[in-house]
Scaffold this active site. Structure first.
Site, short mmCIF file in Angstrom:
data_model
loop_
_atom_site.label_atom_id
_atom_site.label_comp_id
_atom_site.label_asym_id
_atom_site.label_seq_id
_atom_site.Cartn_x
_atom_site.Cartn_y
_atom_site.Cartn_z
CB ALA A 117 0.94 -10.49 13.57
NE ARG A 157 3.29 -10.50 -4.19
CZ ARG A 157 2.63 -10.80 -2.95
NH1 ARG A 157 2.73 -10.12 -1.48
NH2 ARG A 157 1.29 -11.52 -2.78
#
Lengths: 581, 252
Positions: free
Chosen positions: A18, A289
């Site tokens: 990022a 998940r």
């Protein structure tokens, strides 16, 4: 570099994906960037991402589209994400894959020479571009190389081996730069800029052993939180279903192992039980998940069916062809072999869930600006995009999009700055440096009886036991008390090294203080959210409660502990429905 | 190797040095054995109770680390005389007592920490990047066969960890040799369809003193590379490019 006007200058803290994406976009737009990182940026935690990055390109004729990607991301996140940014991210995804392809990322290819895509959790489409099983490393290197080019051209200055301590804020709560510490000579210095973008990653170290790198303490987020920046949805911590438990860290075994055909099983009544396939016939081993993790917990802790009676089940790829495995999963299979000493192409891997990712983080608006003007955040350290549970291979994507949007916003913000910004800032900078120097001095002269690493370990044990997969209010209350106790003991810390040269215990002790503050925000948010949504599961409140909790949790710092308020979630594009895989 | 005998205590000798100009000393630590320990977890134990085997108080040992799964390249050290990542150095597989030292080819910072910034500078010298026009929406990259992609992937795994330089007899503070890592990176970008366009610049940067031809062919680099990068093959590749470049240069 000659003195640059603050209106043309941006500081980026953090050199993972990022941060580097923001740097590249800013440098391209003609801004001067100072990039700060604890480690040489090539060693950032993005390197650990394994399985790949999502982009709905529909090259396999399955009918995939960015709109479906968008809807599945919201559904996977149990509708807690604000929708406009997620839509933007999914629409931009194919463009980022092209960009990385042009930068030379060695993505896996089809026989025709096109990019190959694999399956991941929470979708039935082949949507994930990948470089073997070390995709994060390859993407990080691609951006690192481009930033190095800008560095040579004089558009970017790197400060590697510097720790962010705090922002410089004026009396109107506007961010005017940062104060950072040189990790060699421990000097504290001010760096002025028109805007600051934090891209400082997750906070897995709060849990001690996680899949995170050592730098992922969440310290920078904790520092700005204590300076008045909101921390949002902290209670949403992703526990990844498949990791190898270790003494120093837990090592991730990528979801791509299941995407490429791996199966999870244990023994029941002497026979192999592929419990995910049985429990979730539609998605099988590729349920999201949070769901896979809860299933493994149920099998090991409630049914006592863990392998050898312990907290572990099998992740099995041994039925897949050797060459196929080596080409696509070699990276993680080598990790398993190196650390466990067994060859996973021959025997099933023993795995257990581990803390992996923080969906929550620094509060930002739809343009990535925090509630402090001039301070932005992007990447894992922000809270947007993933709602209550992140889909696999969406994290790398959110780094690129978040980096790009925050760079754009920073630019627009700088062009709107008025007055002689440069002159105002110098005095403020001096005051903030003094404050941080005093904080160091206080820690070095304390000579208390508490070892910071021991305090950390206790916090990690409590957080892992009580604030991960299954949460009960009674235990959360006790953890809240425990954190208060640790906060008190922190005041009696003994840094155990008084050196003014590379004093790592001092660095860690400072991080620890910030980690405790974020842990408090996580626990308080979890305690007050009386529902179950995504990764946040309370048996006392087993259902999602949209009426009361389809809301973003906002934690505000006070010395007495976090104050929690709520903000409505933008659900204007897709109406929430029940999440059932 | 491969001794898995359970030990009551393990002994670790660590070379300590407070700073670049301070004298070095060895300290011995004794730790309780636990199954599954690696060198990093030993160092983590020591910092919780920084005390030598003899019971003397000391400071926690400084070292570099980040990913702990051998993809970041941070934690390189010399362990029992061999340069390697300390995260994958499993106590069960090492001879005892353990001997841990910093790398010797880079300027020492403190204890096990050295300054490897010269390696990143070398990447600038060889222009280790694909010179893209920009990050705007410019369509897909060049097509590539799976074989080409796989070849580049193997080279692209270099973590800039420094193992190859530490092991290389030609690389030392007195020599100008750039070392295997940067040469292999130049080969990586010369092999890319877009990167190829300025291959000649990269190759010429390695035709100077300290360039690829300073390799003495000891082949230590491939022995120690934790990513199994075919470094000697890369150096041979570069020498071939240099020869071609030289002929082209003479024609000019």
């Amino acid at each position: 570099m000659a003195e640059v006007s603050l209106k043309k200058k941006v500081i980026v803290v953090g050199g993972g994906l990022a941060g580097l994406m923001a740097v590249i976009k800013l440098a391209e737009a003609g801004y001067h960037v100072d990039l700060f990182s604890i480690v040489p940026v090539k060693r950032s935690h993005s390197a650990c991402a394994q399985g790949g990055m999502n982009a709905a390109v529909n090259t396999k004729g399955e009918g995939d589209s960015p709109q479906i990607h968008f809807e599945e991301t919201l559904y996977g996140g149990d509708y807690l994400a604000n929708q406009a940014l997620v839509k933007g991210m999914c629409e931009k995804a194919p463009h980022y894959i092209d960009m990385l392809d042009r930068m030379g990322v060695p993505f896996n290819r089809t026989p025709e020479g096109l990019l190959d895509f694999r399956r991941f959790g929470g979708t039935k489409f082949h949507r994930t571009a990948f470089s073997g099983a070390t995709t994060g490393q390859q993407l990080l290197y691609a951006l690192d190389e481009q930033v190095r080019r800008f560095e040579v051209e004089g558009k970017v200055r790197k400060f590697e081996g510097w720790e962010f301590l705090s922002t410089i804020m004026d009396d109107k709560q506007v961010c005017r730069g940062i104060v950072a510490m040189n990790l060699n000579n421990m000097e504290v210095q001010a760096f002025k800029s028109g805007a600051v973008i934090l891209a400082t990653g997750g906070c897995g170290l709060i849990y001690g052993r996680s899949t995170n790198s050592v730098a992922c303490t969440g310290s920078a987020a904790g520092a700005v939180y204590q300076q008045g920046v909101h921390y949002a949805n902290g209670e949403f911590i992703q526990v990844h279903p498949t990791a190898i438990p270790g003494k120093d860290k837990n090592r991730l075994m990528s979801e791509s192992a299941r995407g490429d055909g791996g199966r999870v099983w244990t023994y029941k009544n002497g026979e192999r039980w592929y419990f995910l396939e049985e429990m979730y016939p539609d998605y099988g081993n590729l349920v999201p998940r949070d769901i896979a993790t809860r299933a493994i917990f149920k099998v090991c802790r409630e049914m006592n069916l863990g392998i050898d009676g312990e907290d572990q089940v099998y992740l099995d790829v041994s039925h897949l062809p050797h060459d196929f495995l080596m080409e696509r999963l070699g990276g993680i299979l080598h990790i398993y072999e190196k650390f466990v000493g067994e060859d996973p192409t021959k025997v099933p891997m023993k795995i257990f869930p581990s803390v992996h990712y923080s969906m929550g983080g620094i509060y930002i608006d739809q343009n990535h600006m925090t509630n402090v003007q001039g301070l932005l955040a992007a990447g894992e350290c922000d809270y947007q995009y993933h709602g209550a549970n992140r889909l696999g291979a969406n994290s790398l994507l959110s780094c690129f999009y978040g980096g790009e949007v925050s760079a754009k916003t920073a630019g627009e913000y700088l062009s709107g700055l008025e007055g002689d910004v440069d002159a105002e800032v110098s005095k403020l900078a001096g005051q903030q440096v003094k404050k941080e120097q005093d904080a160091n001095e206080r820690l070095l002269t304390l000579r208390g009886k508490e070892n910071p690493y021991v305090i950390w370990e206790e916090m990690a044990d409590w957080m892992t036991k009580n604030v991960t997969v299954v949460r009960n209010n009674k235990d959360l209350e006790k953890t809240e008390q425990k954190l208060k106790e640790l906060q008190e003991r922190y005041k009696q810390v003994n840094v155990s090294d008084v050196s003014e040269w590379m004093n790592q215990p001092l660095q860690f002790t400072r991080q620890l203080g910030n980690m405790i503050s974020i842990a408090q925000a996580i626990v308080k948010g979890a305690l007050l959210r009386n529902e179950s949504r995504g990764s946040h599961y309370k048996p006392e409140f087993p259902k999602r409660d949209d009426k009361n909790f389809l809301k973003t949790t906002l934690a505000s710092y006070t010395p007495e502990g976090p104050v929690i308020t709520y903000e409505e979630v933008d659900t204007s594009l897709v109406k929430p429905k029940e999440r059932k895989y | 190797m491969n001794q898995t005998i359970k030990r009551e205590d393990i002994e670790i000798k660590i070379k300590r040095q407070e700073g670049p100009n301070s004298p070095a000393r060895w300290e011995t630590f004794s730790l309780k054995y636990r199954p599954g320990m690696n060198v990093i977890s030993c160092l983590m134990e020591i910092r919780k109770k920084p005390q030598t085997k003899e019971g003397m108080k000391t400071t926690p040992v400084c070292w570099e680390q980040n990913c702990l799964e051998e993809v970041c390249g941070a934690c390189t050290m010399v362990i029992n005389g061999r340069v390697r990542q300390s995260c994958t150095a499993l106590v069960d597989k090492l001879e005892h007592p353990l001997r841990i030292e910093p790398m010797s080819k880079f300027p020492l910072v403190r204890d096990l920490v050295v300054n490897r910034s010269s390696m990143f500078e070398s990447l600038k010298k060889v222009k280790a990047w694909v010179p893209v026009d920009g990050t705007y929406d410019l369509g897909p990259g060049p097509r590539m066969s799976p074989k080409e992609a796989q070849y580049r992937y193997e080279l692209s795994k270099c973590m800039t960890c420094g193992c190859c330089l530490e092991a290389c007899p030609q690389y030392n503070p007195q020599s100008a040799f750039i070392g295997p890592a940067a040469i292999s990176q130049a080969v990586l970008f010369n092999a890319h369809p877009t990167g190829k366009r300025n291959a000649s610049e990269r190759t010429r940067s390695l035709m100077v003193s300290g360039g690829a031809q300073d390799c003495g062919n000891a082949q230590n680099c491939v022995q120690v590379c934790p990513q199994n990068i075919p470094l000697t093959q890369s150096i041979a590749e570069m020498n071939r490019d240099i020869t071609k470049e030289l002929f082209g240069f003479l024609k000019e």
